[in-house]
Scaffold this motif. Structure first.
Motif, PDB file in Angstrom:
ATOM      1  N   LEU A  13      32.982  -4.626 -20.752  1.00  0.00           N
ATOM      2  CA  LEU A  13      32.540  -4.528 -22.146  1.00  0.00           C
ATOM      3  C   LEU A  13      32.120  -5.874 -22.722  1.00  0.00           C
ATOM      4  CD1 LEU A  13      35.203  -2.013 -23.492  1.00  0.00           C
ATOM      5  CD2 LEU A  13      32.801  -1.563 -22.973  1.00  0.00           C
ATOM      6  N   ARG A  14      32.394  -6.944 -22.004  1.00  0.00           N
ATOM      7  CA  ARG A  14      31.993  -8.273 -22.481  1.00  0.00           C
ATOM      8  C   ARG A  14      30.484  -8.422 -22.404  1.00  0.00           C
ATOM      9  NH1 ARG A  14      34.690 -12.593 -19.152  1.00  0.00           N
ATOM     10  NH2 ARG A  14      33.758 -13.922 -20.737  1.00  0.00           N
ATOM     11  N   SER A  15      29.942  -9.358 -23.209  1.00  0.00           N
ATOM     12  CA  SER A  15      28.504  -9.627 -23.170  1.00  0.00           C
ATOM     13  C   SER A  15      28.115 -10.096 -21.783  1.00  0.00           C
ATOM     14  CB  SER A  15      28.130 -10.707 -24.182  1.00  0.00           C
ATOM     15  OG  SER A  15      28.380 -10.249 -25.471  1.00  0.00           O
ATOM     16  N   TRP A  16      26.955  -9.717 -21.356  1.00  0.00           N
ATOM     17  CA  TRP A  16      26.457 -10.058 -20.040  1.00  0.00           C
ATOM     18  C   TRP A  16      25.266 -10.964 -20.179  1.00  0.00           C
ATOM     19  CZ3 TRP A  16      28.075  -9.515 -15.214  1.00  0.00           C
ATOM     20  CH2 TRP A  16      27.146  -9.698 -14.179  1.00  0.00           C
ATOM     21  N   PRO A  17      25.035 -11.976 -19.378  1.00  0.00           N
ATOM     22  CA  PRO A  17      25.882 -12.449 -18.288  1.00  0.00           C
ATOM     23  C   PRO A  17      26.889 -13.474 -18.794  1.00  0.00           C
ATOM     24  CG  PRO A  17      23.778 -13.551 -18.199  1.00  0.00           C
ATOM     25  CD  PRO A  17      23.749 -12.616 -19.394  1.00  0.00           C
ATOM     26  N   HIS A  18      28.128 -13.346 -18.421  1.00  0.00           N
ATOM     27  CA  HIS A  18      29.192 -14.204 -18.910  1.00  0.00           C
ATOM     28  C   HIS A  18      28.956 -15.668 -18.574  1.00  0.00           C
ATOM     29  CE1 HIS A  18      30.910 -10.278 -18.928  1.00  0.00           C
ATOM     30  NE2 HIS A  18      31.029 -10.261 -17.614  1.00  0.00           N
ATOM     31  N   ALA A  19      28.650 -15.946 -17.314  1.00  0.00           N
ATOM     32  CA  ALA A  19      28.559 -17.331 -16.860  1.00  0.00           C
ATOM     33  C   ALA A  19      27.420 -18.067 -17.546  1.00  0.00           C
ATOM     34  CB  ALA A  19      28.381 -17.374 -15.348  1.00  0.00           C
ATOM     35  N   LEU A  20      26.269 -17.431 -17.665  1.00  0.00           N
ATOM     36  CA  LEU A  20      25.121 -18.091 -18.275  1.00  0.00           C
ATOM     37  C   LEU A  20      25.369 -18.357 -19.747  1.00  0.00           C
ATOM     38  CD1 LEU A  20      22.211 -16.108 -16.612  1.00  0.00           C
ATOM     39  CD2 LEU A  20      22.935 -18.443 -16.122  1.00  0.00           C
ATOM     40  N   ALA A  21      25.936 -17.385 -20.445  1.00  0.00           N
ATOM     41  CA  ALA A  21      26.145 -17.524 -21.881  1.00  0.00           C
ATOM     42  C   ALA A  21      27.112 -18.656 -22.182  1.00  0.00           C
ATOM     43  CB  ALA A  21      26.653 -16.223 -22.459  1.00  0.00           C
ATOM     44  N   SER A  22      28.078 -18.858 -21.310  1.00  0.00           N
ATOM     45  CA  SER A  22      29.087 -19.864 -21.593  1.00  0.00           C
ATOM     46  C   SER A  22      28.585 -21.277 -21.335  1.00  0.00           C
ATOM     47  CB  SER A  22      30.341 -19.593 -20.760  1.00  0.00           C
ATOM     48  OG  SER A  22      30.026 -19.720 -19.383  1.00  0.00           O
ATOM     49  N   THR A  23      27.513 -21.438 -20.568  1.00  0.00           N
ATOM     50  CA  THR A  23      27.024 -22.770 -20.273  1.00  0.00           C
ATOM     51  C   THR A  23      26.081 -23.288 -21.349  1.00  0.00           C
ATOM     52  OG1 THR A  23      25.099 -21.984 -19.062  1.00  0.00           O
ATOM     53  CG2 THR A  23      27.128 -22.327 -17.794  1.00  0.00           C
ATOM     54  N   GLY A  24      25.547 -22.414 -22.187  1.00  0.00           N
ATOM     55  CA  GLY A  24      24.589 -22.837 -23.196  1.00  0.00           C
ATOM     56  C   GLY A  24      23.248 -23.177 -22.599  1.00  0.00           C
ATOM     57  N   ASN A  25      23.029 -22.835 -21.343  1.00  0.00           N
ATOM     58  CA  ASN A  25      21.788 -23.173 -20.661  1.00  0.00           C
ATOM     59  C   ASN A  25      20.816 -22.011 -20.661  1.00  0.00           C
ATOM     60  OD1 ASN A  25      20.094 -24.888 -19.255  1.00  0.00           O
ATOM     61  ND2 ASN A  25      20.773 -24.098 -17.267  1.00  0.00           N
ATOM     62  N   VAL A  26      20.887 -21.181 -21.669  1.00  0.00           N
ATOM     63  CA  VAL A  26      20.031 -20.007 -21.758  1.00  0.00           C
ATOM     64  C   VAL A  26      19.152 -20.132 -22.995  1.00  0.00           C
ATOM     65  CG1 VAL A  26      19.985 -17.498 -21.972  1.00  0.00           C
ATOM     66  CG2 VAL A  26      21.780 -18.603 -20.631  1.00  0.00           C
ATOM     67  N   MET A  27      17.878 -19.871 -22.821  1.00  0.00           N
ATOM     68  CA  MET A  27      16.955 -19.874 -23.952  1.00  0.00           C
ATOM     69  C   MET A  27      16.961 -18.485 -24.587  1.00  0.00           C
ATOM     70  SD  MET A  27      12.880 -20.660 -23.919  1.00  0.00           S
ATOM     71  CE  MET A  27      11.939 -20.684 -25.446  1.00  0.00           C
ATOM     72  N   GLU A  28      17.115 -18.445 -25.903  1.00  0.00           N
ATOM     73  CA  GLU A  28      17.103 -17.168 -26.613  1.00  0.00           C
ATOM     74  C   GLU A  28      15.687 -16.898 -27.122  1.00  0.00           C
ATOM     75  OE1 GLU A  28      19.694 -15.076 -26.930  1.00  0.00           O
ATOM     76  OE2 GLU A  28      21.046 -16.445 -25.864  1.00  0.00           O
ATOM     77  N   VAL A  29      15.154 -15.747 -26.793  1.00  0.00           N
ATOM     78  CA  VAL A  29      13.819 -15.352 -27.264  1.00  0.00           C
ATOM     79  C   VAL A  29      13.948 -13.981 -27.922  1.00  0.00           C
ATOM     80  CG1 VAL A  29      11.468 -14.724 -26.561  1.00  0.00           C
ATOM     81  CG2 VAL A  29      12.610 -16.696 -25.513  1.00  0.00           C
ATOM     82  N   ASN A  30      13.437 -13.885 -29.135  1.00  0.00           N
ATOM     83  CA  ASN A  30      13.512 -12.627 -29.877  1.00  0.00           C
ATOM     84  C   ASN A  30      12.174 -11.904 -29.800  1.00  0.00           C
ATOM     85  OD1 ASN A  30      16.204 -13.095 -30.849  1.00  0.00           O
ATOM     86  ND2 ASN A  30      15.294 -14.653 -32.165  1.00  0.00           N
ATOM     87  N   VAL A  31      12.232 -10.643 -29.413  1.00  0.00           N
ATOM     88  CA  VAL A  31      11.025  -9.821 -29.327  1.00  0.00           C
ATOM     89  C   VAL A  31      11.265  -8.571 -30.169  1.00  0.00           C
ATOM     90  CG1 VAL A  31       9.435  -8.580 -27.809  1.00  0.00           C
ATOM     91  CG2 VAL A  31      10.630 -10.613 -26.965  1.00  0.00           C
ATOM     92  N   SER A  32      10.299  -8.273 -31.043  1.00  0.00           N
ATOM     93  CA  SER A  32      10.385  -7.006 -31.768  1.00  0.00           C
ATOM     94  C   SER A  32       9.123  -6.213 -31.489  1.00  0.00           C
ATOM     95  CB  SER A  32      10.585  -7.239 -33.270  1.00  0.00           C
ATOM     96  OG  SER A  32       9.506  -7.965 -33.798  1.00  0.00           O
ATOM     97  N   GLY A  33       9.284  -4.906 -31.523  1.00  0.00           N
ATOM     98  CA  GLY A  33       8.158  -4.021 -31.266  1.00  0.00           C
ATOM     99  C   GLY A  33       7.963  -3.064 -32.409  1.00  0.00           C
TER     100      GLY A  33
END
Ligand SMILES: [Cu+2]
Length: 123
Positions: A13-33
């Motif tokens: 039930l935790r947010s996925w992916p755990h390892a990537l999210a915890s490192t802060g090395n993920v770029m967040e991109v918002n897409v709306s349709g």
């Protein structure tokens, strides 16, 4: 066995992916349709950096498919009214990529095309 099932259930039930999210090395991109467009909050994404696409829709259900320049489907996530769905993907090659709708959503469904560039970054 029940205890193991509870532990696995809580873990899933935790947010996925755990390892990537915890490192802060993920770029967040918002897409709306919406009928019938895609809006993406960036036009450039760095190569070989994990990107977490946060997908929303302003009206009906859409299917966000990301394609390379050969129109090969790389990844996809459904856009569901009232929810933010997510998919994480790492682009391995610079170039132009397209977002196309994968679910028939009305008469101009075929117009749901947007694009972005994956760019090399100097290190
Ligand atoms: Cu569509």
């Amino acid at each position: 066995m029940t205890i193991l099932g509870v532990i696995v259930s809580i873990g899933s039930l935790r947010s996925w992916p755990h390892a990537l999210a915890s490192t802060g090395n993920v770029m967040e991109v918002n897409v709306s349709g919406g009928q019938w467009w895609w809006d993406i909050d960036t036009t450039e994404i760095p190569v070989r950096k994990p990107v977490n696409f946060n997908m929303t829709t302003e009206d009906v259900t859409h299917g966000m498919g990301i394609y390379d320049s050969d129109l090969t489907l790389l990844t996809q996530v459904q856009a569901i009214p009232g929810y933010t769905t997510q998919i994480t993907y790492t682009f391995e090659e610079p170039g132009s990529y397209q977002i196309l709708c994968m679910e028939f959503c009305g008469v101009a469904h075929h117009d749901m095309v947007n694009e972005f560039e994956v760019v090399a970054v100097e290190e």
